[in-house]
Motif scaffolding. Structure first.
Motif, PDB file in Angstrom:
ATOM      1  N   LEU A 187      49.777  -2.862 -66.046  1.00 13.21           N
ATOM      2  CA  LEU A 187      48.433  -2.543 -65.556  1.00 13.21           C
ATOM      3  C   LEU A 187      48.491  -2.041 -64.115  1.00 13.21           C
ATOM      4  CD1 LEU A 187      45.858  -5.282 -66.720  1.00 13.21           C
ATOM      5  CD2 LEU A 187      45.762  -2.822 -67.116  1.00 13.21           C
ATOM      6  N   ALA A 188      49.255  -2.753 -63.301  1.00 10.70           N
ATOM      7  CA  ALA A 188      49.349  -2.388 -61.891  1.00 10.70           C
ATOM      8  C   ALA A 188      49.980  -1.012 -61.715  1.00 10.70           C
ATOM      9  CB  ALA A 188      50.154  -3.445 -61.138  1.00 10.70           C
ATOM     10  N   SER A 189      51.063  -0.750 -62.429  1.00 15.02           N
ATOM     11  CA  SER A 189      51.745   0.538 -62.267  1.00 15.02           C
ATOM     12  C   SER A 189      50.880   1.691 -62.765  1.00 15.02           C
ATOM     13  CB  SER A 189      53.093   0.518 -63.004  1.00 15.02           C
ATOM     14  OG  SER A 189      52.891   0.321 -64.395  1.00 15.02           O
ATOM     15  N   LEU A 190      50.152   1.478 -63.865  1.00 15.37           N
ATOM     16  CA  LEU A 190      49.275   2.535 -64.383  1.00 15.37           C
ATOM     17  C   LEU A 190      48.090   2.769 -63.455  1.00 15.37           C
ATOM     18  CD1 LEU A 190      49.289   1.640 -68.195  1.00 15.37           C
ATOM     19  CD2 LEU A 190      50.372   3.608 -67.102  1.00 15.37           C
ATOM     20  N   TYR A 191      47.582   1.696 -62.837  1.00 14.60           N
ATOM     21  CA  TYR A 191      46.472   1.842 -61.897  1.00 14.60           C
ATOM     22  C   TYR A 191      46.928   2.608 -60.652  1.00 14.60           C
ATOM     23  CZ  TYR A 191      42.410   0.526 -59.037  1.00 14.60           C
ATOM     24  OH  TYR A 191      41.290   0.559 -58.253  1.00 14.60           O
ATOM     25  N   LYS A 192      48.120   2.277 -60.170  1.00 13.37           N
ATOM     26  CA  LYS A 192      48.641   2.957 -58.982  1.00 13.37           C
ATOM     27  C   LYS A 192      48.938   4.425 -59.254  1.00 13.37           C
ATOM     28  CE  LYS A 192      50.783  -1.208 -57.025  1.00 13.37           C
ATOM     29  NZ  LYS A 192      52.072  -1.895 -56.753  1.00 13.37           N
ATOM     30  N   ALA A 193      49.163   4.768 -60.522  1.00 16.62           N
ATOM     31  CA  ALA A 193      49.450   6.162 -60.868  1.00 16.62           C
ATOM     32  C   ALA A 193      48.193   7.023 -60.888  1.00 16.62           C
ATOM     33  CB  ALA A 193      50.137   6.227 -62.234  1.00 16.62           C
ATOM     34  N   LEU A 194      47.010   6.414 -60.788  1.00 13.44           N
ATOM     35  CA  LEU A 194      45.764   7.180 -60.793  1.00 13.44           C
ATOM     36  C   LEU A 194      45.593   7.922 -59.469  1.00 13.44           C
ATOM     37  CD1 LEU A 194      43.384   4.480 -62.333  1.00 13.44           C
ATOM     38  CD2 LEU A 194      44.350   6.472 -63.502  1.00 13.44           C
ATOM     39  N   PRO A 195      44.921   9.069 -59.493  1.00 11.60           N
ATOM     40  CA  PRO A 195      44.645   9.779 -58.234  1.00 11.60           C
ATOM     41  C   PRO A 195      43.785   8.934 -57.300  1.00 11.60           C
ATOM     42  CG  PRO A 195      44.230  11.198 -60.145  1.00 11.60           C
ATOM     43  CD  PRO A 195      44.459   9.822 -60.672  1.00 11.60           C
ATOM     44  N   GLN A 196      43.952   9.124 -56.008  1.00 12.66           N
ATOM     45  CA  GLN A 196      43.179   8.367 -55.031  1.00 12.66           C
ATOM     46  C   GLN A 196      41.698   8.697 -55.101  1.00 12.66           C
ATOM     47  OE1 GLN A 196      44.249   5.917 -52.777  1.00 12.66           O
ATOM     48  NE2 GLN A 196      46.079   5.998 -54.069  1.00 12.66           N
ATOM     49  N   SER A 197      41.381   9.911 -55.510  1.00 14.98           N
ATOM     50  CA  SER A 197      39.986  10.333 -55.608  1.00 14.98           C
ATOM     51  C   SER A 197      39.731  10.917 -56.990  1.00 14.98           C
ATOM     52  CB  SER A 197      39.672  11.374 -54.527  1.00 14.98           C
ATOM     53  OG  SER A 197      38.375  11.898 -54.698  1.00 14.98           O
ATOM     54  N   MET A 198      38.720  10.395 -57.672  1.00 22.14           N
ATOM     55  CA  MET A 198      38.333  10.898 -58.989  1.00 22.14           C
ATOM     56  C   MET A 198      36.813  10.967 -59.055  1.00 22.14           C
ATOM     57  SD  MET A 198      40.924   8.803 -61.519  1.00 22.14           S
ATOM     58  CE  MET A 198      40.527   9.820 -62.935  1.00 22.14           C
ATOM     59  N   ASP A 199      36.317  11.917 -59.819  1.00 23.28           N
ATOM     60  CA  ASP A 199      34.877  12.046 -60.005  1.00 23.28           C
ATOM     61  C   ASP A 199      34.387  10.865 -60.847  1.00 23.28           C
ATOM     62  OD1 ASP A 199      32.277  12.701 -60.711  1.00 23.28           O
ATOM     63  OD2 ASP A 199      32.711  14.838 -60.935  1.00 23.28           O
ATOM     64  N   PRO A 200      33.432  10.089 -60.347  1.00 21.51           N
ATOM     65  CA  PRO A 200      32.933   8.939 -61.130  1.00 21.51           C
ATOM     66  C   PRO A 200      32.423   9.330 -62.508  1.00 21.51           C
ATOM     67  CG  PRO A 200      32.117   8.847 -58.874  1.00 21.51           C
ATOM     68  CD  PRO A 200      32.789  10.168 -59.019  1.00 21.51           C
ATOM     69  N   LEU A 201      31.878  10.529 -62.616  1.00 18.47           N
ATOM     70  CA  LEU A 201      31.375  10.975 -63.915  1.00 18.47           C
ATOM     71  C   LEU A 201      32.523  11.145 -64.899  1.00 18.47           C
ATOM     72  CD1 LEU A 201      28.810  11.769 -65.419  1.00 18.47           C
ATOM     73  CD2 LEU A 201      29.223  14.140 -64.728  1.00 18.47           C
ATOM     74  N   ASP A 202      33.669  11.626 -64.417  1.00 16.88           N
ATOM     75  CA  ASP A 202      34.846  11.763 -65.282  1.00 16.88           C
ATOM     76  C   ASP A 202      35.318  10.390 -65.766  1.00 16.88           C
ATOM     77  OD1 ASP A 202      34.886  14.511 -65.056  1.00 16.88           O
ATOM     78  OD2 ASP A 202      36.250  14.508 -63.341  1.00 16.88           O
ATOM     79  N   ILE A 203      35.331   9.430 -64.852  1.00 15.29           N
ATOM     80  CA  ILE A 203      35.761   8.075 -65.220  1.00 15.29           C
ATOM     81  C   ILE A 203      34.828   7.471 -66.251  1.00 15.29           C
ATOM     82  CG2 ILE A 203      36.120   5.731 -64.338  1.00 15.29           C
ATOM     83  CD1 ILE A 203      36.926   6.975 -61.660  1.00 15.29           C
ATOM     84  N   GLU A 204      33.547   7.734 -66.102  1.00 14.72           N
ATOM     85  CA  GLU A 204      32.557   7.119 -66.987  1.00 14.72           C
ATOM     86  C   GLU A 204      32.508   7.776 -68.352  1.00 14.72           C
ATOM     87  OE1 GLU A 204      27.760   6.103 -66.994  1.00 14.72           O
ATOM     88  OE2 GLU A 204      28.753   6.841 -65.199  1.00 14.72           O
ATOM     89  N   THR A 205      32.721   9.091 -68.397  1.00 16.90           N
ATOM     90  CA  THR A 205      32.495   9.827 -69.644  1.00 16.90           C
ATOM     91  C   THR A 205      33.765  10.101 -70.437  1.00 16.90           C
ATOM     92  OG1 THR A 205      32.613  11.930 -68.436  1.00 16.90           O
ATOM     93  CG2 THR A 205      30.441  10.940 -68.728  1.00 16.90           C
ATOM     94  N   VAL A 206      34.928   9.680 -69.931  1.00 22.17           N
ATOM     95  CA  VAL A 206      36.144   9.902 -70.712  1.00 22.17           C
ATOM     96  C   VAL A 206      35.985   9.224 -72.066  1.00 22.17           C
ATOM     97  CG1 VAL A 206      37.395   7.854 -69.902  1.00 22.17           C
ATOM     98  CG2 VAL A 206      38.668   9.874 -70.585  1.00 22.17           C
ATOM     99  N   GLU A 207      36.495   9.880 -73.097  1.00 27.54           N
ATOM    100  CA  GLU A 207      36.258   9.442 -74.470  1.00 27.54           C
ATOM    101  C   GLU A 207      36.588   7.970 -74.673  1.00 27.54           C
ATOM    102  OE1 GLU A 207      38.715  11.663 -73.789  1.00 27.54           O
ATOM    103  OE2 GLU A 207      37.563  13.522 -73.858  1.00 27.54           O
ATOM    104  N   GLY A 208      35.976   7.400 -75.720  1.00 30.55           N
ATOM    105  CA  GLY A 208      36.279   6.014 -76.063  1.00 30.55           C
ATOM    106  C   GLY A 208      37.771   5.805 -76.234  1.00 30.55           C
ATOM    107  N   VAL A 209      38.310   4.871 -75.512  1.00 31.99           N
ATOM    108  CA  VAL A 209      39.763   4.672 -75.459  1.00 31.99           C
ATOM    109  C   VAL A 209      40.155   3.507 -76.354  1.00 31.99           C
ATOM    110  CG1 VAL A 209      41.707   4.116 -73.974  1.00 31.99           C
ATOM    111  CG2 VAL A 209      39.895   5.605 -73.135  1.00 31.99           C
TER     112      VAL A 209
END
Length: 762
Positions: free
Chosen positions: A310-332
């Motif tokens: 979890l930690a390594s995957l979280y750290k791999a995320l970009p420092q800045s992301m559009d909140p709308l992209d985070i919210e609307t990404v398909e059901g995972v």
């Protein structure tokens, strides 16, 4: 080429030969396999060039046929032969040596098919579960090995058998020190095998090659081979090795090799193998055996694997992301973590990394949801300590607005996605802390993260405020009693927001107009002197819409008569500031259906919390204590008080959170948020009193705006899409705030009616 011809010729002979009794046929095929190791001179030829796979398949077919011909549960002579002669032990030894090359795959496949196709329980037999345990240790040793597919199939069939009979898992919990010693001893034996000492060979370069012997000795070697292999593989198991205190301190509950092998395979570069390994782990964590649960959490690295990934995957995320992209990404879904950037028309930077993180979080959530209680608590606690606190909290506490927005959007997504009660509880403790005593204004920062998140609801950045409010809105819908108690209820417990007036005889006298003596009717209230008859619901309308009215202003259970509450909210906004009656389909009744559905859902969530049906009697409340609505309501009320000066989107989110709070079926929440007639103590405010102050400010400001009503109607129609966008209207923020205020009052009226109707219906 010659071996293939031999195989074809053998099949032809078997087809033409008269059928033998099953046991003789079974022994024949096993002897054929052992005969290969006696006579072969080329131990480097792949196993597929020999008859071994065919003989193993024939042995399986015979065992299945034998079982089908016998009564359920009865062990036939072929199975007895397999158990008595420790054939599985011998196959394990041959598979470990991988002689001939590819033999390990054949052995794994044989074990898998044997456990899967035979219906009678085999694992309780020591001559089955012991070699199975040894074979488990060979799985996952090397990533991307050619035997990975067979390894995961074998491990999964073992997991499935344990799921059917959970008590069998105790056979797979080993003493760690014994296993380590076994490993070193097995290495020595393997060296001896390579030297040919145990199989009578003198050439070190030819492992398992047997020297030429007279024909009479061949039969003897055939008979002794199973016992010889068994001696090789079990000699150490019979040793009684004392465990040192140091070893017991490190591994007090033994070793769980089945889990360790699956954990190794979850790291496989082959996604299908990794998913199957995750499925196997999910079966194991659900086993109810306490010993297995304890061993799984204390003697394996399962918790570390979950949190580290979890930690390594979280750290791999970009420092800045559009909140709308985070919210609307398909059901995972963790089992369907497949994504192709080229095929995605809505791709954005970091989408692959985001899906991977959310997929793994979903797996952790489902794993905890399925797990035995002890295991679930351990895993959830590990995620809280090492991921939420260790990784996410510093991101949420930072001062960079971009970082705050991205981390809050990710937290919001996690709050929405989590479903496991145990993980929800740990997440709530991380966000809100464990405090349950009433808040004080001086002590609102006792839990720094809670304080910071609530402050972000009133952040200078509207985006951060909206995202944090949305996170709290979804958090309130989670089935954990501590959420609402920590945010609101602990401050309303003593009802010290009310001013206690001892009842007197005059208050009980009923007058002809249906109100108690001294009550102020709405028509006589100075706040509502501008009301027209069309703005209120008539008594006749209420007779058909609400429960039978009581002649008392106060019901015997302390509930103010509902039609007066509803009219109080509907009449709050002055007539000249209303615009909904100019647009069809925007009346108060449109909120009733949604309020009914949402209230039913909230009641289902709160059912097990055993909330009281009536407010705590004032005689038993500590009314002397000073009242503080709490940090959360303070920020919401402050925001509500500025509704005429805030952006439209912020107002929508603030009112949405307040309406969600109003839906909860707790009598103190209902009284504090929905009862306009509650006697507020000095210096206290309620939701109704906050709205009253806003309306007072509005009535003054309306006088300064030319053509206020036409402009208000135009803005409403634009918001509804009934009018095209045109020139900017003056005082747009104020006009949008008035529209939100009117709609919010109608929504509160609908909620009050639905809650009253539900409580009065048997």
């Amino acid at each position: 080429m010659f071996s293939k011809f031999t195989s074809i010729l053998q099949h032809a002979v078997e087809a033409l030969a008269p059928s033998l009794p099953l046991q003789e046929d079974f022994v024949y095929h096993w002897k054929a396999i052992t005969h290969y190791y006696i006579e072969t001179s080329d131990d480097k030829a792949p196993v597929t060039d020999t008859n071994i796979p065919s003989h193993l398949e024939q042995m399986l077919d015979i065992l299945v046929q034998e079982e089908n011909e016998r009564e359920s549960g009865e062990t036939g002579p072929c199975m007895e032969y397999l158990l008595h002669h420790k054939i599985l032990e011998t196959l394990y030894t041959l598979g470990k040596a991988d002689c001939p090359p590819g033999m390990k795959q054949q052995v794994l496949s044989f074990y898998t098919k044997l456990l899967g196709r035979i219906r009678q329980p085999l694992l309780p037999h020591i001559n089955v579960h012991r070699p199975v345990q040894k074979l488990i240790r060979l799985c996952g040793e090397v990533l991307a090995a050619p035997t990975e597919n067979e390894e995961i199939q074998f491990l999964c069939i073992v997991c499935a058998k344990l799921k059917q009979d959970p008590y069998l898992v105790n056979f797979f919990l080993e003493n760690k020190l014994k296993a380590v010693a076994s490993k070193s001893r097995t290495c020595l034996i393997a060296e001896d095998i390579q030297k040919g000492q145990d199989f009578g060979t003198t050439d070190r370069g030819q492992s398992l090659q047997l020297e030429e012997t007279p024909r009479a000795d061949h039969a003897e070697r055939e008979n002794n081979l199973p016992q010889l292999a068994d001696d090789l593989s079990t000699s150490l198991d019979e040793l009684n090795i004392p465990s040192s205190p140091e070893a017991l301190a490190v591994h007090p509950h033994g070793d769980y090799n089945l889990v360790n092998s699956l954990l190794n395979l979850t790291k496989s570069p082959d996604g299908r193998i990794a998913v199957k390994a995750c499925e196997g782990l999910m079966l194991l964590v659900s086993l109810p055996e306490p010993a297995a649960a304890k061993c799984l959490t204390q003697s394996t690295c399962l918790c570390e694997l979950l949190t580290d990934r979890l930690a390594s995957l979280y750290k791999a995320l970009p420092q800045s992301m559009d909140p709308l992209d985070i919210e609307t990404v398909e059901g995972v879904n963790w089992g369907l973590d497949s994504y192709s950037h080229k095929e995605d028309a809505s791709a954005f930077p970091g989408k692959r990394a985001l899906i991977s993180f959310l997929s793994w979080f979903d797996y952790c959530d489902q794993l905890i949801k399925e797990a035995q209680k002890t295991t679930a608590i351990a895993m959830a606690s590990s995620i809280r300590d090492h991921f939420f606190v260790g990784i996410m909290e510093p991101q949420l506490m930072q001062t960079s607005e971009i970082g705050i927005l991205t981390s809050t959007a990710l937290l919001h997504r996690i709050v929405r996605q989590v479903t496991s009660d145990v993980l929800v509880h740990e997440m709530v403790g991380f966000i809100l802390g464990e405090q349950r005593e009433p808040e004080t204004l001086m002590g609102i920062n006792r839990h720094p993260l809670r304080y910071r998140l609530i402050e972000h609801c009133d952040h200078i950045s509207d985006e951060i405020s909206i995202m944090t409010l949305r996170m709290f809105e979804h958090l309130l819908q989670k089935p954990d009693e501590h959420i609402l108690y920590n945010l609101v209820l602990r401050n309303l417990e003593e009802r010290n927001y009310t001013e206690y007036k001892p009842p007197c005889q005059e208050d009980k006298d009923v007058v002809e107009n249906g109100q108690i003596a001294g009550a102020v009717d709405l028509e006589e209230d100075p706040l509502f002197t501008d009301l027209s008859p069309n703005t209120m619901l008539s008594n006749q309308e209420w007779l058909s819409a609400s429960p039978p009215a009581s002649p008392e202003h106060l019901k015997s259970d302390g509930k103010t008569e509902v039609h007066k509450i509803v009219n109080s909210f509907l009449c709050l906004v002055p007539d000249e500031a209303k615009s909904s009656y100019h647009v069809e389909g925007t009346g108060y009744d449109t909120y009733l259906r949604d309020a009914h559905r949402q209230f039913r859902d909230y009641c289902a969530i709160c059912l097990r919390w055993e909330w009281p049906g009536f407010p705590k009697p004032l005689e038993k409340c500590n009314l002397e204590a000073s009242f503080f609505e709490g940090h959360f309501l303070k920020v919401l009320f402050d925001r509500m008080g500025r509704i005429l000066d805030q952006p439209y989107d912020v107002n929508l989110q603030v009112t949405s959170v307040l309406s969600k709070l109003s839906l909860f079926p707790h009598p103190h929440i209902h009284e504090y948020l929905l009862d306009p007639y509650v006697n507020l103590a000095s210096g206290c405010r309620s939701l109704f009193s906050v709205i009253v102050r806003v309306v007072g400010d509005l009535m003054v400001r309306i006088q300064r705006i030319l053509d206020f009503t036409p402009k208000l109607l135009l803005v409403r129609k634009r918001l509804l899409g009934l009018e095209p966008e045109g020139p900017i209207v003056d005082h747009m923020t104020l006009l949008e705030g008035v529209i939100v205020l009117e709609e919010f009052c109608k929504e509160l009226a609908a909620i009050a009616f639905v809650k009253y109707h539900a409580s009065s219906t048997p």
